[in-house]
Design an enzyme around this catalytic site. Structure first.
Site, PDB file in Angstrom:
ATOM      1  CG  HIS A   1      -2.130   0.649   3.092  1.00 20.90           C
ATOM      2  ND1 HIS A   1      -1.406   2.460   1.943  1.00 20.90           N
ATOM      3  CD2 HIS A   1      -1.617   1.044   4.354  1.00 20.90           C
ATOM      4  CE1 HIS A   1      -0.990   2.670   3.099  1.00 20.90           C
ATOM      5  NE2 HIS A   1      -1.174   1.844   4.663  1.00 20.90           N
TER       6      HIS A   1
ATOM      7  CD  GLU B   1      -1.621   4.158   7.404  1.00 22.68           C
ATOM      8  OE1 GLU B   1      -0.984   3.721   8.133  1.00 22.68           O
ATOM      9  OE2 GLU B   1      -2.254   4.020   6.326  1.00 22.68           O
TER      10      GLU B   1
END
Ligand code: PEP
Length: 260
Positions: free
Chosen positions: A101, A173
């Site tokens: 992430h 993302e």
């Protein structure tokens, strides 16, 4: 959980549900909302703060919900103060781990090499990594988005056993679209599809069509119940990674059922 033919909604709670009271409140509201919701064939994967994982698994009893963690270490046990291992996650009933992430890259200086080691250990434990790739705002401005995604894929997947590639879930993302980064717009459908096609092409070239078609590719960044059908356009995307919207149980369930 067998994910074949299912759309995925992965809830990344981040470091939220910041107290026992908030976590209890979320859980009781989620359980109530879920009882009232329409049946779905989609898969909801809840990734709460690891400290709450056990309680989530014990209290949420649903055929369509699975559980995961937001990070792990690249060893199974030992002198690694503060870390949690894939085996620990697995022993609590977790099946998935979010890796790579952008917030971990930014605040904890995680590198693609570290994410590669984590991915290998997660797969060795029989869990599925949910790997985030995507460009930041500056890289987007410089038109480097696709190049960055390819670099990330090359480094993070280096040396991974071909036979395990289909266990991986890849999430496009774009860092600039994450709600915490205050985006002023969402990616266009063309941008999402462009990234998805690039990832697919990479997988086909590296591993062949049969493996490539089994790898799920999802989108993450400011997804909610209003834009879900835009960012997860049928039938091209396999699902979404949801941050902020997962903090509201009704909203999360609405996202899952909107994908029906
Ligand atoms: C995320 O950061 O993984 C994410 C999907 O966040 P949000 O939905 O809040 O943009």
């Amino acid at each position: 959980m067998n994910l074949e033919n299912k759309k995925l909604v992965v809830a990344n709670f981040k470091m939220n549900l910041a107290s026992k009271t908030e976590k209890d409140y979320w859980l009781s509201n989620f359980i109530k909302a879920e009882k009232k919701s329409e049946a779905t064939k989609n898969a909801l994967i809840l990734c709460p703060p690891a400290i709450f994982l056990d309680e989530f698994v014990k209290n949420i009893n649903s055929k369509t919900t699975s559980f995961g963690a937001q990070n792990c270490f690249w060893e199974d046990k030992g002198s690694f103060t503060g870390e949690i291992s894939p085996e620990m996650i697995k022993s609590l009933g977790g099946e998935f781990v979010i890796l790579g992430h952008s917030e971990r890259k930014r605040f904890l200086k995680e590198t693609n090499e570290m994410i590669n080691s984590k991915t290998k250990r997660v797969l060795k434990s029989g869990l599925s990594p949910i790997i985030c790739v995507g460009e930041n705002a500056e890289e987007k401005r410089n038109d480097q988005g696709l190049e960055i995604i390819l670099n990330q894929l090359n480094s993070i997947l280096e040396g991974i056993n071909r036979g395990l590639i289909n266990k991986i879930i890849l999430c496009y993302e774009p860092v600039w679209a994450i709600s915490a980064n205050k985006p002023d717009h969402l990616p266009t459908i063309n941008e999402i599809m462009g990234a998805k096609l690039l990832i697919k092409k990479f997988l086909v070239e590296e591993y062949g069509v049969n493996i490539a078609k089994r790898v799920k590719i999802i989108y993450g960044g400011s997804a909610d119940s209003k834009n879900i059908n835009q960012v997860c356009l049928e039938p091209e995307m396999d699902g979404v990674l949801v941050g902020k919207a997962s903090l509201i149980p009704n909203e999360l369930i609405k996202i899952v059922t909107s994908l029906n």
